[in-house]
Design a protein around this motif. Structure first.
Motif: not given
Length: 441
Positions: A171-174, A191-192, A215-218, A148-151
């Motif tokens: 492609n759910a859920p990604f 993904a995401y 990403g997902e959410g915030l 998981e690479i945050s940026t």
């Protein structure tokens, strides 16, 4: 007369060859046009015309058929020339509906010849590899099967290696997902994504922007994984999670039923990865000094003799290094490739230099009359970094030499044979807690 008859025979043969070839071409083009005549009425008429032309003499037919043939070229050949990479890639890499819809599918033909294949990651050129998000912070998730690479929002997602896009869709859920099949047998998954910028069949280069991070959410991040034959493997086996670099090694992937077995063969030590975590894959590191190439090390003071060994009693303390003696202003050399982390006056050390190497090793050089390097400077093994002096607490011109592993000081004798001015013929076992043991080879 005989020559004239021979010329006539050759001429007739050439005419026959041209006529036969032309008939073949006309028949082929006619076949292609007939298959689309229901969609393009004019082309249907052209097909009939070409069929008739194949029965006419060669010379008269050329002029008659030239115009429709040019049209055919324009309709079919020119678009494929202008269509670019994607059309060409699709003709070479045809993906089944399952491959275009599913993230985890077996790679056709990957193990046809053998149950194992290897990839050499040593000395991969910079333009042939890219970390997916070069400025992101990565951590292993989902039982170490993904990164998981945050940026930050809006950053560009990069292709890790060159390859062909096998899947690009939501492609759910990604979320928006891209899968790239690489020539080396690996597949990478991104993904995401907020937006995919490539399509199925596109050929991409290492470092090419393929998506905008989502990403997902915030939380803004890219979920990245590496697959072999549809099976995810720990990305840390191939790359440094924190350092973002490829491990210098060869990896063998072996199929065992439905499982993929991975075996690494480190052909180089970590001495070139100055800031990399040498314990990314475990708590123990073995360094066979005999495997270090002559260009990768240097005795710090050629021709020197030891005038004070490590651990020598100095009254209120023991000697923390080894003192090497030659002549004033002789060249002091970097012991290994590294990065200067200290250069300046340091109390009793006088003019002091510290260099960070790989494998958790730091070397120290003291009492120089002059330092030639600055903090942050990269140095090569054998590079002149200063001159022998007697600055600080010194009674004669010499070099005070120390070594540290993971912050703990050790006798330099575990590295160097000071009599022969060579590396020891030994293997060091280095623990993450800083413990080091030496075993003779």
């Amino acid at each position: 007369m005989a020559n004239e008859q021979m010329k006539q025979a050759i001429f007739k043969t050439d005419e026959h060859t041209k006529q036969t070839t032309f008939k073949t071409v006309c028949s082929y083009v006619s076949y292609v046009i007939k298959n689309i005549r229901s969609s393009v009425p004019y082309v249907s008429k052209t097909s009939v015309r070409l069929s008739r032309m194949s029965q006419k003499p060669f010379c008269s037919s050329v002029t008659y058929v030239l115009k429709p043939l040019c049209l055919v070229c324009f309709l079919f050949i020119l678009p494929s020339l202008l269509g670019g990479t994607r059309l060409h890639a699709q003709s070479i890499h045809e993906f089944t509906p399952a491959e275009q819809q599913s993230i985890s599918v077996a790679t056709p033909g990957l193990f046809d010849r053998s149950d194992a294949f290897s990839i050499d990651f040593t000395d991969v050129p910079k333009d042939e590899y890219s970390f997916p998000l070069p400025v992101g912070k990565a951590e292993l998730v989902n039982n170490n099967s993904e990164l998981e690479i945050s940026t930050t929002k809006g950053d560009a997602v990069k292709a890790m290696f060159a390859g062909v896009v096998r899947l690009s869709k939501h492609n759910a859920p990604f979320g928006n997902v891209i899968v790239i099949r690489h020539d080396n047998g690996l597949e990478t998954v991104y993904a995401y994504n907020a937006q995919n910028l490539v399509h199925v069949g596109d050929k991409v280069k290492a470092g090419q922007t393929i998506a905008i991070v989502g990403g997902e959410g915030l939380k803004t991040f890219c979920n990245f994984s590496i697959m072999v034959n549809g099976r995810r493997i720990n990305p840390a086996i191939i790359l440094e999670v924190n350092g973002h670099k490829l491990h210098q090694q060869t990896i063998t992937f072996r199929r065992n039923g439905h499982r993929i077995e991975v075996k690494t063969h480190r052909v180089r030590d970590n001495m070139t990865d100055f800031k990399a975590d040498p314990f990314a894959n475990g708590n123990t590191l073995k360094w066979n000094l005999a495997d270090t190439k002559p260009t990768q090390w240097s005795y710090p003071l050629p021709g020197a003799r030891v005038i004070s060994p490590y651990g020598n009693n100095r009254g209120d303390h023991t000697h923390s290094g080894v003192d090497l003696k030659t002549h004033a202003n002789d060249n002091v050399l970097a012991a290994f490739d590294g990065e200067v982390i200290q250069s300046g006056y340091n109390g009793g050390y006088g003019n002091c230099i510290k260099i960070q190497h790989g494998n958790g090793l730091v070397t120290l050089y003291g009492h120089q009359s002059k330092n030639f390097v600055k903090v942050g400077q990269k140095v090569k093994a054998g590079q002149v970094i200063g001159l022998v002096g007697r600055t600080g607490h010194a009674t004669t011109e010499h070099v005070h030499f120390e070594i540290f592993f993971c912050g703990r000081r050790y006798n330099p004798n575990i590295l160097f044979n000071h009599d022969a001015h060579k590396l020891q013929n030994a293997t060091l076992t280095i623990q993450k807690n800083g413990s080091v043991t030496s075993r003779k080879n």
